[in-house]
Scaffold this motif. Structure first.
Motif, PDB file in Angstrom:
ATOM      1  N   ASP A   3      -1.839  10.218  -5.037  1.00 51.44           N
ATOM      2  CA  ASP A   3      -1.155  10.494  -3.776  1.00 51.44           C
ATOM      3  C   ASP A   3       0.336  10.776  -4.017  1.00 51.44           C
ATOM      4  OD1 ASP A   3      -3.446  10.184  -2.326  1.00 51.44           O
ATOM      5  OD2 ASP A   3      -3.067   8.098  -1.777  1.00 51.44           O
ATOM      6  N   VAL A   4       0.971   9.974  -4.872  1.00 55.49           N
ATOM      7  CA  VAL A   4       2.403  10.166  -5.159  1.00 55.49           C
ATOM      8  C   VAL A   4       2.628  11.511  -5.833  1.00 55.49           C
ATOM      9  CG1 VAL A   4       4.345   9.329  -6.543  1.00 55.49           C
ATOM     10  CG2 VAL A   4       2.940   7.715  -5.259  1.00 55.49           C
ATOM     11  N   LEU A   5       1.817  11.827  -6.841  1.00 49.93           N
ATOM     12  CA  LEU A   5       1.979  13.102  -7.532  1.00 49.93           C
ATOM     13  C   LEU A   5       1.753  14.275  -6.583  1.00 49.93           C
ATOM     14  CD1 LEU A   5       0.158  12.306 -10.905  1.00 49.93           C
ATOM     15  CD2 LEU A   5       2.579  12.825 -10.604  1.00 49.93           C
ATOM     16  N   THR A   6       0.779  14.128  -5.688  1.00 47.70           N
ATOM     17  CA  THR A   6       0.479  15.209  -4.747  1.00 47.70           C
ATOM     18  C   THR A   6       1.653  15.467  -3.817  1.00 47.70           C
ATOM     19  OG1 THR A   6      -1.900  14.709  -4.799  1.00 47.70           O
ATOM     20  CG2 THR A   6      -1.070  15.967  -2.913  1.00 47.70           C
ATOM     21  N   VAL A   7       2.215  14.392  -3.269  1.00 44.29           N
ATOM     22  CA  VAL A   7       3.337  14.544  -2.335  1.00 44.29           C
ATOM     23  C   VAL A   7       4.584  15.077  -3.040  1.00 44.29           C
ATOM     24  CG1 VAL A   7       4.918  13.312  -0.795  1.00 44.29           C
ATOM     25  CG2 VAL A   7       2.480  12.773  -0.760  1.00 44.29           C
ATOM     26  N   ARG A   8       4.890  14.563  -4.224  1.00 45.67           N
ATOM     27  CA  ARG A   8       6.119  14.997  -4.906  1.00 45.67           C
ATOM     28  C   ARG A   8       5.993  16.395  -5.510  1.00 45.67           C
ATOM     29  NH1 ARG A   8       9.310   9.741  -7.454  1.00 45.67           N
ATOM     30  NH2 ARG A   8       9.556   8.713  -5.430  1.00 45.67           N
ATOM     31  N   ALA A  51       2.231  -0.082 -21.666  1.00 39.33           N
ATOM     32  CA  ALA A  51       2.216   1.346 -21.354  1.00 39.33           C
ATOM     33  C   ALA A  51       2.258   1.576 -19.844  1.00 39.33           C
ATOM     34  CB  ALA A  51       0.979   2.014 -21.936  1.00 39.33           C
ATOM     35  N   ALA A  52       2.845   2.704 -19.440  1.00 41.53           N
ATOM     36  CA  ALA A  52       2.979   2.988 -18.013  1.00 41.53           C
ATOM     37  C   ALA A  52       3.158   4.482 -17.770  1.00 41.53           C
ATOM     38  CB  ALA A  52       4.170   2.223 -17.428  1.00 41.53           C
ATOM     39  N   VAL A  53       2.926   4.879 -16.530  1.00 41.97           N
ATOM     40  CA  VAL A  53       3.207   6.231 -16.066  1.00 41.97           C
ATOM     41  C   VAL A  53       4.384   6.133 -15.098  1.00 41.97           C
ATOM     42  CG1 VAL A  53       2.341   8.240 -14.807  1.00 41.97           C
ATOM     43  CG2 VAL A  53       0.803   6.940 -16.291  1.00 41.97           C
ATOM     44  N   LEU A  54       5.440   6.925 -15.328  1.00 42.82           N
ATOM     45  CA  LEU A  54       6.623   6.934 -14.475  1.00 42.82           C
ATOM     46  C   LEU A  54       6.658   8.256 -13.721  1.00 42.82           C
ATOM     47  CD1 LEU A  54       9.250   5.739 -17.131  1.00 42.82           C
ATOM     48  CD2 LEU A  54       7.699   4.326 -15.766  1.00 42.82           C
ATOM     49  N   VAL A  55       6.711   8.174 -12.390  1.00 42.00           N
ATOM     50  CA  VAL A  55       6.784   9.381 -11.576  1.00 42.00           C
ATOM     51  C   VAL A  55       8.176   9.471 -10.969  1.00 42.00           C
ATOM     52  CG1 VAL A  55       5.785  10.701  -9.685  1.00 42.00           C
ATOM     53  CG2 VAL A  55       4.327   9.179 -11.047  1.00 42.00           C
ATOM     54  N   PRO A  74       0.834  -1.204   0.000  1.00 43.34           N
ATOM     55  CA  PRO A  74       0.000   0.000   0.000  1.00 43.34           C
ATOM     56  C   PRO A  74       0.868   1.253   0.000  1.00 43.34           C
ATOM     57  CG  PRO A  74       0.154  -0.866   2.218  1.00 43.34           C
ATOM     58  CD  PRO A  74       0.896  -1.839   1.339  1.00 43.34           C
ATOM     59  N   PHE A  75       0.325   2.323  -0.530  1.00 43.92           N
ATOM     60  CA  PHE A  75       1.072   3.573  -0.589  1.00 43.92           C
ATOM     61  C   PHE A  75       1.196   4.192   0.802  1.00 43.92           C
ATOM     62  CE2 PHE A  75       0.924   8.223  -0.737  1.00 43.92           C
ATOM     63  CZ  PHE A  75       2.120   8.470  -1.389  1.00 43.92           C
ATOM     64  N   VAL A  76       2.385   4.660   1.113  1.00 40.48           N
ATOM     65  CA  VAL A  76       2.620   5.433   2.334  1.00 40.48           C
ATOM     66  C   VAL A  76       3.295   6.731   1.916  1.00 40.48           C
ATOM     67  CG1 VAL A  76       2.776   3.453   3.899  1.00 40.48           C
ATOM     68  CG2 VAL A  76       4.820   4.253   2.715  1.00 40.48           C
ATOM     69  N   PRO A  77       2.980   7.846   2.571  1.00 41.22           N
ATOM     70  CA  PRO A  77       3.549   9.143   2.168  1.00 41.22           C
ATOM     71  C   PRO A  77       5.073   9.137   2.097  1.00 41.22           C
ATOM     72  CG  PRO A  77       1.775   9.471   3.746  1.00 41.22           C
ATOM     73  CD  PRO A  77       2.021   7.994   3.679  1.00 41.22           C
ATOM     74  N   GLU A  78       5.726   8.345   2.965  1.00 39.39           N
ATOM     75  CA  GLU A  78       7.192   8.316   2.974  1.00 39.39           C
ATOM     76  C   GLU A  78       7.763   7.820   1.648  1.00 39.39           C
ATOM     77  OE1 GLU A  78       5.593   8.151   7.030  1.00 39.39           O
ATOM     78  OE2 GLU A  78       5.278   6.932   5.237  1.00 39.39           O
ATOM     79  N   LEU A  79       6.968   7.061   0.890  1.00 40.91           N
ATOM     80  CA  LEU A  79       7.438   6.500  -0.370  1.00 40.91           C
ATOM     81  C   LEU A  79       7.808   7.599  -1.367  1.00 40.91           C
ATOM     82  CD1 LEU A  79       7.913   3.918  -2.002  1.00 40.91           C
ATOM     83  CD2 LEU A  79       5.521   4.008  -2.698  1.00 40.91           C
ATOM     84  N   ALA A  80       7.063   8.676  -1.347  1.00 41.42           N
ATOM     85  CA  ALA A  80       7.322   9.763  -2.286  1.00 41.42           C
ATOM     86  C   ALA A  80       8.644  10.459  -2.005  1.00 41.42           C
ATOM     87  CB  ALA A  80       6.182  10.779  -2.235  1.00 41.42           C
TER      88      ALA A  80
END
Length: 235
Positions: free
Chosen positions: A227-232, A144-148, A122-128
């Motif tokens: 969530d990842v895009l928001t944090v980064r 196809a993929a999205v790379l952040v 699961p996603f955790v904020p620390e991952l970003a």
């Protein structure tokens, strides 16, 4: 995050090092039943092992490469296991070369995707805040993929894009909005890249707004991507 990092890197090691080591053992066992010349076959897994050791250090934070290496190593292993017995006079495994190739590729890809899933679910904020480039698969569009990344988001139609039409990169500073959306499967989607064999599917998606453009990206991990895009994107 430390325990997750160790778990992910164990799977990556199994892909980059474990597959060549296992292949080397199999080839050595087969070569032991033949002449001294049969041991030349060990060169292939040894070269794979050396390449795996070098590439693992370079790719440890780049999941987009895990899939390519996993598929390549798995496919080579599948072919080698079925074709190398010919060197010792055993011909019947060669009949299984094509199925073994497919199984090897699928197995390698499965290992790589397991590593990526262990990383982001699961996603955790620390991952970003980690150095990992995070990969999110697009549903209904093969490969196809999205790379952040740390400061950009890339949408690509192939793990190894060969032209500028197969990927689009936006600085995170140009992303003005991200919204979760539910697709019915009847929509005709527009993408910022050239895609082939796209299949309309029902399920979650992300509306990504960047540089004045809106893109609908179908992914089963829509909320995690947002969530990842928001944090980064946060300063």
């Amino acid at each position: 995050m430390e325990s997750r990092h160790r778990r992910v890197q164990r799977i990556v090691a199994a892909t980059y090092i474990g597959i060549p080591v296992l292949l080397l053992v199999v080839v050595a066992v087969i070569a032991a039943g033949g002449s001294a010349a049969a041991w030349i076959g060990c060169v292939v897994p040894v070269l794979m092992l050396v390449a795996g050791l070098v590439l693992r250090r370079r790719h440890r934070y780049l999941p987009r490469w895990w899939t390519a290496v996993g598929g390549l190593f798995g496919g080579v292993a599948g072919l080698m296991v079925t074709l190398f017995p010919l060197a010792v006079g055993v011909w019947w495994p060669a009949i299984l070369a094509l199925p073994a190739l497919i199984v090897g590729v699928v197995g390698g890809l499965a290992l790589a995707r397991a590593a990526n899933r262990a990383l982001i679910v699961p996603f955790v904020p620390e991952l970003a805040s980690t150095p990992y480039e995070l990969v999110f698969r697009l549903r209904g569009i093969p490969l196809a993929a999205v790379l952040v990344g740390a400061d950009s988001v890339t949408i690509q139609s192939h793990p190894l894009p060969r032209s500028e039409h197969q990927l689009r990169t936006y600085p995170l500073s140009s992303v003005t909005g991200t919204y979760e959306f539910a697709l019915s499967g009847a929509e005709r989607l527009k993408f910022p890249i050239a895609v082939t064999h796209a299949v309309a599917t029902e399920g979650p998606a992300v509306i990504l707004q960047a540089n004045g453009e809106d893109w609908v990206l179908p992914t089963n991990q829509a909320s995690t991507l947002i969530d990842v895009l928001t944090v980064r994107r946060e300063p």
